[in-house]
Design an enzyme around this catalytic site. Structure first.
Site, PDB file in Angstrom:
ATOM      1  CB  CYS A   1     -80.528 -52.867  43.182  1.00 29.98           C
ATOM      2  SG  CYS A   1     -81.513 -54.087  42.271  1.00 29.98           S
TER       3      CYS A   1
ATOM      4  N   GLY B   1     -83.696 -39.879  38.517  1.00 26.03           N
ATOM      5  CA  GLY B   1     -85.121 -40.083  38.683  1.00 26.03           C
ATOM      6  C   GLY B   1     -85.953 -39.118  37.859  1.00 26.03           C
TER       7      GLY B   1
ATOM      8  CE  LYS C   1     -78.540 -44.791  39.828  1.00 22.65           C
ATOM      9  NZ  LYS C   1     -79.770 -45.497  40.270  1.00 22.65           N
TER      10      LYS C   1
ATOM     11  N   PRO D   1     -76.471 -47.662  35.469  1.00 21.80           N
ATOM     12  CG  PRO D   1     -74.886 -48.340  37.012  1.00 21.80           C
ATOM     13  CD  PRO D   1     -75.816 -47.213  36.700  1.00 21.80           C
ATOM     14  CG  MET D   2     -80.809 -49.195  33.760  1.00 20.81           C
ATOM     15  SD  MET D   2     -81.956 -48.409  32.603  1.00 20.81           S
ATOM     16  CE  MET D   2     -80.781 -47.803  31.362  1.00 20.81           C
ATOM     17  CB  ALA D   3     -79.900 -55.864  35.648  1.00 19.66           C
TER      18      ALA D   3
ATOM     19  CD  GLN E   1     -74.321 -50.041  40.037  1.00 18.23           C
ATOM     20  OE1 GLN E   1     -75.084 -50.935  39.681  1.00 18.23           O
ATOM     21  NE2 GLN E   1     -74.740 -48.835  40.395  1.00 18.23           N
TER      22      GLN E   1
END
Length: 381
Positions: free
Chosen positions: A112, A215, A152, A25-27, A81
């Site tokens: 986050c 990562g 996560k 998930p990436m904003a 998420q």
């Protein structure tokens, strides 16, 4: 290349994820249009998670949030998420998802590192408060019923406040289905090198459930190497796919034993860029707003290609599909995939001070003062 043995299937509750590849998930990135592109390149294989949704905003049915949780009819399983710091609000959000059939899988964000999240005690700050983490997981798993709940997280707040092993054990005890670990602390943000050894230690610490590594996966070969070196059950890919949704096709190939990776020409990249912008306009319901939202992706798509600074500026202020078409048509579209373009992309800053609530680090078991007011405002995610 031989297939990655012994098994390339990841089980998330009743859902078989094969190959074991998850879109992080990436904003502002992993909305429905971007997930569509990634799924198309993967042939529908893998798991593609929505961008982070604030539980308070979801419960209050914030208009922007309700758009963010929209899934295409072809998306399965539907994966949301959630971010939250109040167990009661998290529980309400999870029960809402179940009762209204909004998703098939729920992931909880404890990774986050951005200040607007950690200053409220959320994201990568939260696992330091062990009782609060346990309470949130309990509410989520209880409310989810048959829906699998995953989480996560990062290694901890900084090198002096490492939390991932305690958090992993709490997750197992509360019925979490799987854990993803980003091998950095919150203080590292996205700088330095991800600690894959921590992923291996977590896998040894919680053998009862799948552990996914996250990562520094910049290529399909990186993903295979992570699995081999850490023993993790799957990988979570974030910044590596920025401006490169076809990476998921490479990942499928790699886990199935092929090294037939994509090396698109600039002409082929331009076709994807145009489609991405068009999908955003259709999703938002406004072509101009869709093209404007697409601007953030331009530099990622063009990484390594010979495109002058003036043209890059023009593309970065484009406001219509016709204008985008015109600019793309002026590029030297015969350029091959650049050497080195498979490397790092996205944010790389590190060694940041982690912004925390006053007195947060005094006692990991004192959760006084954390309440529903600590939730983010109804920001729509």
């Amino acid at each position: 290349m031989t297939p990655l043995a012994p098994s390339s299937t990841l089980k998330i509750g009743p859902h078989a994820v094969q190959p074991p590849v998850v879109l992080a998930p990436m904003a502002g990135i992993t909305n429905a249009p971007f997930r569509t592109l990634c799924r198309e390149f993967s042939g529908g294989k893998g798991l593609f998670v929505s961008e982070m949704i604030t539980t308070r905003a979801l419960v209050e049915r914030n208009e922007k949030t309700m758009q963010l949780i929209h899934f295409d009819a072809t998306e399965t399983p539907r994966s949301i998420q959630l971010y939250g710091v109040d167990p009661v609000t998290v529980g309400k959000a999870v029960r809402m998802i179940v009762e209204e059939d909004l998703a098939d899988h729920i992931d909880l964000n404890f990774g986050c590192p951005v200040p607007k999240v950690t200053r409220k005690g959320g994201g990568s700050a939260l696992p330091y408060k062990r009782p609060l983490l346990r309470a949130i997981l309990n509410e989520a798993v209880t409310g989810a019923g048959d829906l699998p709940v995953t989480m996560k997280m990062r290694k901890g707040i900084d090198d002096d406040h490492i939390t991932y092993l305690d958090a992993g054990r709490i997750a197992v005890e509360e019925g979490v289905t799987a854990i993803a670990l980003h091998g950095r602390t919150a203080a590292q943000h996205y700088g330095g090198t991800a600690d894959w050894d921590a992923i291996a230690r977590l896998k040894e610490h919680v053998p009862e459930i799948p552990v996914l590594g996250n990562g520094d996966i910049w290529s399909a070969d990186d993903a295979l190497r992570m699995v081999r070196e850490t023993g993790c059950d799957g990988v979570v890919v974030g910044r590596g796919c920025l401006g490169r949704p076809w990476l998921f096709g490479d990942l499928v190939a790699a886990f199935e034993g092929s090294d037939a990776y994509a090396t698109p020409t600039l002409k082929e990249v331009a076709v994807v860029m145009r489609r991405h912008a068009e999908l955003l306009g259709e999703w938002i319901g406004d072509e101009t707003r869709g093209v404007i939202d697409f601007r953030k992706h331009v530099a990622w798509y063009l990484k390594g290609f010979s495109v002058g600074s003036e043209m890059r500026k023009r593309l970065a202020i484009t406001s219509s599909l016709a204008e985008l078409d015109a600019h793309l048509g002026q590029l030297d579209l015969d350029q091959p995939w650049p050497v080195g373009a498979d490397g790092p992309r996205g944010r790389t800053s590190g060694n940041n001070r982690v912004v925390l609530p006053d007195g947060w680090l005094k006692d990991p078991y004192d959760c006084a003062g954390v309440s529903a007011e600590a939730e983010l405002d109804t920001s729509g995610g």
